[in-house]
Design an enzyme around this catalytic site. Sequence first.
Site, PDB file in Angstrom:
ATOM      1  CD  GLU A  79      90.662  26.937   4.171  1.00  0.00           C
ATOM      2  OE1 GLU A  79      90.772  26.590   5.358  1.00  0.00           O
ATOM      3  OE2 GLU A  79      89.646  26.710   3.490  1.00  0.00           O
ATOM      4  CB  CYS A 111      86.091  26.806   1.470  1.00  0.00           C
ATOM      5  SG  CYS A 111      86.972  25.454   2.248  1.00  0.00           S
ATOM      6  CG  HIS A 233      82.656  24.422  -0.566  1.00  0.00           C
ATOM      7  ND1 HIS A 233      83.903  24.548  -1.148  1.00  0.00           N
ATOM      8  CD2 HIS A 233      82.863  23.797   0.626  1.00  0.00           C
ATOM      9  CE1 HIS A 233      84.818  24.046  -0.346  1.00  0.00           C
ATOM     10  NE2 HIS A 233      84.215  23.573   0.738  1.00  0.00           N
TER      11      HIS A 233
HETATM   12  N1  CAA Z   1      80.797   1.514  -0.520  1.00  0.00           N
HETATM   13  C1  CAA Z   1      80.040   2.614  -0.763  1.00  0.00           C
HETATM   14  N2  CAA Z   1      79.890   3.606   0.148  1.00  0.00           N
HETATM   15  C2  CAA Z   1      80.539   3.522   1.313  1.00  0.00           C
HETATM   16  C3  CAA Z   1      81.345   2.404   1.642  1.00  0.00           C
HETATM   17  C4  CAA Z   1      81.464   1.370   0.654  1.00  0.00           C
HETATM   18  N3  CAA Z   1      82.209   0.304   0.866  1.00  0.00           N
HETATM   19  N4  CAA Z   1      81.855   2.596   2.874  1.00  0.00           N
HETATM   20  C5  CAA Z   1      81.384   3.781   3.309  1.00  0.00           C
HETATM   21  N5  CAA Z   1      80.599   4.324   2.375  1.00  0.00           N
HETATM   22  C6  CAA Z   1      79.905   5.620   2.438  1.00  0.00           C
HETATM   23  C7  CAA Z   1      79.254   5.903   3.780  1.00  0.00           C
HETATM   24  O1  CAA Z   1      77.984   5.306   3.886  1.00  0.00           O
HETATM   25  C8  CAA Z   1      79.223   7.422   3.747  1.00  0.00           C
HETATM   26  O2  CAA Z   1      78.133   7.835   2.957  1.00  0.00           O
HETATM   27  P1  CAA Z   1      77.047   8.890   3.538  1.00  0.00           P
HETATM   28  O3  CAA Z   1      77.836  10.117   3.926  1.00  0.00           O
HETATM   29  O4  CAA Z   1      76.148   9.142   2.382  1.00  0.00           O
HETATM   30  O5  CAA Z   1      76.423   8.232   4.708  1.00  0.00           O
HETATM   31  C9  CAA Z   1      80.474   7.814   2.992  1.00  0.00           C
HETATM   32  O6  CAA Z   1      80.896   6.631   2.301  1.00  0.00           O
HETATM   33  C10 CAA Z   1      81.630   8.243   3.894  1.00  0.00           C
HETATM   34  O7  CAA Z   1      81.804   7.231   4.827  1.00  0.00           O
HETATM   35  P2  CAA Z   1      82.024   7.605   6.370  1.00  0.00           P
HETATM   36  O8  CAA Z   1      80.979   8.584   6.805  1.00  0.00           O
HETATM   37  O9  CAA Z   1      82.196   6.374   7.148  1.00  0.00           O
HETATM   38  O10 CAA Z   1      83.443   8.341   6.193  1.00  0.00           O
HETATM   39  P3  CAA Z   1      84.436   8.865   7.265  1.00  0.00           P
HETATM   40  O11 CAA Z   1      83.782   9.150   8.554  1.00  0.00           O
HETATM   41  O12 CAA Z   1      85.602   7.944   7.279  1.00  0.00           O
HETATM   42  O13 CAA Z   1      84.885  10.251   6.603  1.00  0.00           O
HETATM   43  C11 CAA Z   1      84.335  12.570   6.250  1.00  0.00           C
HETATM   44  C12 CAA Z   1      84.009  11.118   5.887  1.00  0.00           C
HETATM   45  C13 CAA Z   1      83.865  12.857   7.676  1.00  0.00           C
HETATM   46  C14 CAA Z   1      83.602  13.485   5.276  1.00  0.00           C
HETATM   47  C15 CAA Z   1      85.872  12.788   6.130  1.00  0.00           C
HETATM   48  O14 CAA Z   1      86.314  12.525   4.833  1.00  0.00           O
HETATM   49  C16 CAA Z   1      86.301  14.189   6.527  1.00  0.00           C
HETATM   50  O15 CAA Z   1      86.485  14.506   7.708  1.00  0.00           O
HETATM   51  N6  CAA Z   1      86.511  15.090   5.512  1.00  0.00           N
HETATM   52  C17 CAA Z   1      86.977  16.457   5.735  1.00  0.00           C
HETATM   53  C18 CAA Z   1      85.881  17.352   6.243  1.00  0.00           C
HETATM   54  C19 CAA Z   1      84.917  17.762   5.165  1.00  0.00           C
HETATM   55  O16 CAA Z   1      85.205  17.711   3.989  1.00  0.00           O
HETATM   56  N7  CAA Z   1      83.724  18.215   5.592  1.00  0.00           N
HETATM   57  C20 CAA Z   1      82.733  18.692   4.656  1.00  0.00           C
HETATM   58  C21 CAA Z   1      81.962  19.869   5.205  1.00  0.00           C
HETATM   59  S1  CAA Z   1      83.086  21.162   5.739  1.00  0.00           S
HETATM   60  C22 CAA Z   1      83.519  21.974   4.306  1.00  0.00           C
HETATM   61  O17 CAA Z   1      82.904  21.813   3.304  1.00  0.00           O
HETATM   62  C23 CAA Z   1      84.730  22.863   4.334  1.00  0.00           C
HETATM   63  C24 CAA Z   1      85.848  22.157   3.691  1.00  0.00           C
HETATM   64  O18 CAA Z   1      86.095  22.302   2.510  1.00  0.00           O
HETATM   65  C25 CAA Z   1      86.674  21.261   4.496  1.00  0.00           C
END
Ligand code: CAA
Length: 390
Positions: A79, A111, A233
């Site tokens: 992609e 993906c 994945h």
């Molecule tokens: N110590 C330990 N854990 C902590 C922490 C700390 N100090 N602070 C936060 N965390 C944990 C949170 O509790 C959370 O855990 P859970 O998901 O188990 O609840 C985790 O860390 C992530 O924290 P947030 O949810 O606050 O993180 P965020 O909102 O800043 O970002 C995300 C997370 C949304 C995944 C972001 O990284 C993102 O947008 N990633 C890209 C999209 C993605 O990968 N999506 C996955 C599905 S889509 C797919 O698979 C296709 C692809 O390849 C993209």
Amino acid sequence: MNTGIERISFYTSRYALDLKTLAEARGVDWDKYRLGLGQEVMAVPPPDEDIVTMGASAAKPILDELGCEGIDLLLFATESSIDQSKSAGLFVHGLLGLPSRCRVVELKQACYSATLALRMACLSVAANPRSKALVIAADVARYELRGPAEPTQGCGAVAMLVTANPAILALDEACGLHAQDVMDFWRPNYRDEAVVDGKASTRIYLHSLQQAWQHYREQTGRHLLDFSRCCYHSPFTNMACKAHKTLLKEEGIEDKDEEHIECQVGESLRYNRIIGNTYSASLYICLASLLDHASDGLDNQAVSFFSYGSGCMGEFFSGRNIEGYRQALYTAQHRDIIAHRTLLTVQQYEDIYNLTIPRDGWDYTFSQYRTGPYRLSGISGHKRRYEAVS
Ligand code: CAA
């Protein structure tokens, strides 16, 4: 007749960023990346590395060992396309000196497309068991600087030689499918960075997994514990753990402890944790990780796979490891690539990220960075020029 993976080899860039330094620079608790996302290091592509150089570098060990005789299909899944018309596969075809009596095409569905490529390759070799197919998946995962997805970036490629009576893994015919028109993650043609609704994307991933699993179960009656290992994945490694917990819950066995989850999933995540997201290659780098790390040997063991591509397409499928598969692995080469990466400072990573390459198609020469056996040397007359690195 069995069809499946005869060889599997991956490549990732020679540069990486320790996410601890990124956490410090962004003022984020390091545990959020390390424990919350399950990511420790991310691979960073230098300017003279792209999906073509990474894909060719992933495939080279296979062709060095077995030659290219009999390969009549090359499917390139990505992609991160570098051209709207010409397949990245044809650049690779040229670099690797593959036979001219060969079908070459590029496939896209976020993906997911490497999974379709693998399935099509199996059908092709089943129709002509003396033929072979090369499946390559390569991507650069790129999000906005300082955004929540930044620590989940990465890059890499995987190459799989598909044959009849394979040496590593025979694929089962059954597969569970789930397709749905959603906007969780996408990249319009005018953007270099993906647009993503992060929270929604994780929810949709898990919904797609449940639907695909249900479809697979209807056909096979199999249970999750029928599989010795499970590969998912992995946009970040905790996503795979969430996925596995979701299926344990579906099966009414959510009381399984972390040790059980580590045992069924952990070995598949070792490389992804220190490479990052590789989009279409991610699931198959999980497989390479599992094969390279499985402590107790997986001869004749069943393995499950969940492939997910945003937008979205999910497929649950399975395979069986072939007796003696360990003889066919490239474990030492994989470990060598990982062990000899140059760690960047955050400033160096941002400089590489921000480097803009002229889009006028006139002469441009790329500085030489550390790469694998191939590099992008320049662009002239709107043509990308690749070269072998001596
Ligand atoms: N110590 C330990 N854990 C902590 C922490 C700390 N100090 N602070 C936060 N965390 C944990 C949170 O509790 C959370 O855990 P859970 O998901 O188990 O609840 C985790 O860390 C992530 O924290 P947030 O949810 O606050 O993180 P965020 O909102 O800043 O970002 C995300 C997370 C949304 C995944 C972001 O990284 C993102 O947008 N990633 C890209 C999209 C993605 O990968 N999506 C996955 C599905 S889509 C797919 O698979 C296709 C692809 O390849 C993209």
